[in-house]
Design a protein around this motif. Structure first.
Motif, PDB file in Angstrom:
ATOM      1  N   CYS A 171       0.865  -1.181   0.000  1.00  0.00           N
ATOM      2  CA  CYS A 171       0.000   0.000   0.000  1.00  0.00           C
ATOM      3  C   CYS A 171       0.906   1.237   0.000  1.00  0.00           C
ATOM      4  CB  CYS A 171      -0.896   0.013   1.226  1.00  0.00           C
ATOM      5  SG  CYS A 171      -1.677   1.606   1.533  1.00  0.00           S
ATOM      6  N   GLU A 187      -6.083  -1.984   5.577  1.00  0.00           N
ATOM      7  CA  GLU A 187      -5.442  -1.497   6.809  1.00  0.00           C
ATOM      8  C   GLU A 187      -5.740  -0.026   7.067  1.00  0.00           C
ATOM      9  OE1 GLU A 187      -3.722  -3.189   9.128  1.00  0.00           O
ATOM     10  OE2 GLU A 187      -4.199  -5.024   8.022  1.00  0.00           O
ATOM     11  N   CYS A 188      -5.498   0.821   6.042  1.00  0.00           N
ATOM     12  CA  CYS A 188      -5.603   2.266   6.274  1.00  0.00           C
ATOM     13  C   CYS A 188      -6.725   2.915   5.464  1.00  0.00           C
ATOM     14  CB  CYS A 188      -4.273   2.959   5.952  1.00  0.00           C
ATOM     15  SG  CYS A 188      -3.900   3.066   4.195  1.00  0.00           S
ATOM     16  N   SER A 243       0.349   4.136   1.026  1.00  0.00           N
ATOM     17  CA  SER A 243       0.187   4.989   2.204  1.00  0.00           C
ATOM     18  C   SER A 243       0.788   4.381   3.457  1.00  0.00           C
ATOM     19  CB  SER A 243      -1.293   5.278   2.461  1.00  0.00           C
ATOM     20  OG  SER A 243      -1.915   5.706   1.284  1.00  0.00           O
ATOM     21  N   CYS A 244       0.539   3.073   3.694  1.00  0.00           N
ATOM     22  CA  CYS A 244       0.959   2.502   4.976  1.00  0.00           C
ATOM     23  C   CYS A 244       1.889   1.306   4.823  1.00  0.00           C
ATOM     24  CB  CYS A 244      -0.257   2.115   5.812  1.00  0.00           C
ATOM     25  SG  CYS A 244      -1.099   0.640   5.213  1.00  0.00           S
ATOM     26  N   CYS A 277      -7.036   0.001   0.574  1.00  0.00           N
ATOM     27  CA  CYS A 277      -6.234  -0.749   1.529  1.00  0.00           C
ATOM     28  C   CYS A 277      -7.089  -1.140   2.732  1.00  0.00           C
ATOM     29  CB  CYS A 277      -5.055   0.108   1.999  1.00  0.00           C
ATOM     30  SG  CYS A 277      -4.141  -0.604   3.366  1.00  0.00           S
TER      31      CYS A 277
END
Ligand SMILES: [Zn+2]
Length: 253
Positions: free
Chosen positions: A129, A145-146, A131-132, A143
């Motif tokens: 990802c 996760e984020c 971003s994270c 994503c």
């Protein structure tokens, strides 16, 4: 594999050097380095030191540990260089000169390249990802996760390894932070007449530049950077003291 702390740092610095060779670091490259960090049992602090080492002047990858470790290091360097798609013209000489130091033949190198490519293909269902850096399915749009959008290629999400402080104007730099003003600060920086971001150490840094007559616009960003440690201000490419440049805003308040 039992490497000393120093050897782990040198091992990881070689990977960082390859990732930065083409002038930008992509999320997949960062994820490949983190995977290697965990595999060799190195701590996050070792990775931070490796980052600094690889970015020091005149740094050249050197072999560490016994032969098997050197081969593993070479494999990891190739994995990192292929993580953003191709072994490109900037990465190739770094890998080739390291292979030479390991002391393997060209045939052996080709064999390793083929093996790494095969391993990467079987892992192709996942990506990092942007971003994270969570490992996510290639099919996913967001994503898990984020919640960030995955509608951007790894190459497009790559961040430059440096930017140049412009010779004229007020340039504000700041690093990613958990401070409350950070999100707003990034938004304002991206609205500046000139702006850029790059990876220094393990942090993403942002730069925003205004002409000197627009210092009041620059001061709006300063509001969001209150309490942040990693920030700098440059006036006509000369690093200046924060309070000297923006002290007037306290008066006007
Ligand atoms: Zn994410």
């Amino acid at each position: 594999m039992s490497l000393s702390d120093e050897e782990k740092i040198a091992y990881l610095a070689n990977l960082v050097a390859v990732s930065r060779a083409d002038g930008s670091v992509s999320p997949n490259e960062s994820l490949a380095i983190e995977a290697a960090q965990k595999r060799i049992g190195a701590k996050k602090t070792a990775l931070r030191k490796a980052d600094a080492l690889a970015q020091s002047d005149g740094y050249i990858p050197e072999v560490v540990g016994p032969f098997s470790t050197r081969i593993g290091n070479l494999e990891d360097m190739i994995s990192v260089s292929l993580a953003d798609g191709v072994l490109d013209q900037a990465e190739k000489p770094v890998v080739l000169s390291f292979a030479k130091k390991v002391g393997i033949s060209n045939e052996q190198l080709q064999l390793i390249l083929t093996e790494v490519r095969t391993a990467l293909r079987s892992a192709e269902a996942t990506r990092a990802c942007p971003s994270c850096l969570a490992k996510v399915s290639r099919e996913a749009k967001f994503c898990p996760e984020c919640g960030g959008s995955l509608d951007i290629s790894d190459k497009a999400a790559a961040v430059a390894v440096e930017y140049t402080i412009p010779s004229a104007g007020i340039a504000i730099e700041f690093a990613e932070s958990t401070a409350s003003g950070f999100i707003d600060a990034v938004r304002k920086a991206k609205d500046a007449p000139e702006n850029a971001e790059c990876v220094k150490g393990t942090k993403t840094w942002y730069m925003a530049v205004w002409p000197k007559e627009q210092i009041l616009e620059a001061a709006k960003l300063v509001e969001d950077l209150k309490g942040m440690r990693n920030r700098k201000v440059w006036v006509d490419a000369k690093e200046s003291r924060w309070d000297e440049v923006f002290g007037f805003t306290w008066c006007s308040e």
